[in-house]
Design a protein around this motif. Sequence first.
Motif, short mmCIF file in Angstrom:
data_model
loop_
_atom_site.label_atom_id
_atom_site.label_comp_id
_atom_site.label_asym_id
_atom_site.label_seq_id
_atom_site.Cartn_x
_atom_site.Cartn_y
_atom_site.Cartn_z
N UNK A 87 0.78 -1.23 0.00
CA UNK A 87 0.00 0.00 0.00
C UNK A 87 0.81 1.27 0.00
N UNK A 88 2.14 1.17 -0.02
CA UNK A 88 2.97 2.38 -0.02
C UNK A 88 2.77 3.18 -1.31
N UNK A 89 2.78 4.51 -1.13
CA UNK A 89 2.68 5.44 -2.26
C UNK A 89 3.67 6.58 -2.00
N UNK A 90 4.95 6.29 -2.26
CA UNK A 90 6.03 7.24 -1.97
C UNK A 90 6.06 7.61 -0.49
N UNK A 91 6.52 6.70 0.36
CA UNK A 91 6.55 6.96 1.80
C UNK A 91 7.49 8.09 2.16
N UNK A 92 7.08 8.88 3.13
CA UNK A 92 7.84 10.07 3.53
C UNK A 92 8.36 10.02 4.95
N UNK A 93 7.65 9.36 5.86
CA UNK A 93 8.08 9.37 7.26
C UNK A 93 7.49 8.20 8.02
N UNK A 94 8.09 7.95 9.19
CA UNK A 94 7.75 6.79 10.01
C UNK A 94 7.75 7.21 11.47
N UNK A 95 6.78 6.69 12.23
CA UNK A 95 6.78 6.84 13.69
C UNK A 95 6.60 5.46 14.30
#
Length: 316
Positions: free
Chosen positions: A278-286
């Motif tokens: 489901x990723x669409x150009x991931x930008x950040x993670x918590x």
Amino acid sequence: MKNKRVTLAAVTVGAALVTATPASATPADCAAGIVHFDLAAGRQPENVVLEPDGSADVTFATARQVARVDRAGRTRILATLPAPADGGVHTPALGFPLTTGIVRTGDGTLYVLYATGTDDLTGLWRLRPHGTPERIAALPGNGLPNGLALDEHRGRFYVTDSVLGTVWTIPLGGGKPAAWSTAAELAPAGFLGANGAKVHDGALWVSNLDHGAIVRIPILPGDRAGTPRTTATGVTGVDDFAFTGRGDEILAALDSPNEVVRITADGRSSTVLDGTDGLQNPTSIAIRGSEVFVLSAAYLTRTDPNLLRTRLSGRR
């Protein structure tokens, strides 16, 4: 997630389709594990910080907004930052204004970076609970403040500038920024350099998008920057990242490759999530405990910006 060295396992959560208004639909409107955002409304999530109750506070980059997504997937807009008079056409490298890094202090106050290409709005903004946003530190309009890290023990913010190749430091209460590091490892190489930022184990860790690298800069007495050391290379398109709680192990969002990778303490990386998840150009993670929140902004795919919840395997 076949053919991947899996360290994450998907978890199912109820989530809601975000419309162009603060109202939200029902959990049946979304795929399991993913909160979907409205691309047409500019709701492309750039950065995230978690609330004690498990809600996620996010910046919607091109909408100039700060929003809260609760555990049921309902989204509420907390603030919209003022638009620059020229529409942000002079924002370096991009040509449009955007909200970027976000952090939270223990009293619930949110701090957000905003880049507009103008000196009157670019900088660090504060949003107190139930308050209105106010700029507490001006940053150069010809730069692009991007990553934001907080060291509450030292009472300092650290801000990466992706265009100027600089880490700024700002007192917790706001005020005049100081250039903390202008090391060569922070510089761009054609587009954007220093990007994500995290304080961890006595150092500021910074990703460099153009160089595909993670850099560790020791924080020395007197809040001085030590000698940078590159801890990982070959992570093309690296945006923001988070430490998993297993020493120096990192999960990093790779924007253009459309992947999340695990980076071990010795710098080796392996893919754990990709477009099939489901990723669409991931930008950040918590990360909190075993839960992992991944933002995707769809900057390149132009399809389905979203928030994906996953779980670290082997942890409860």
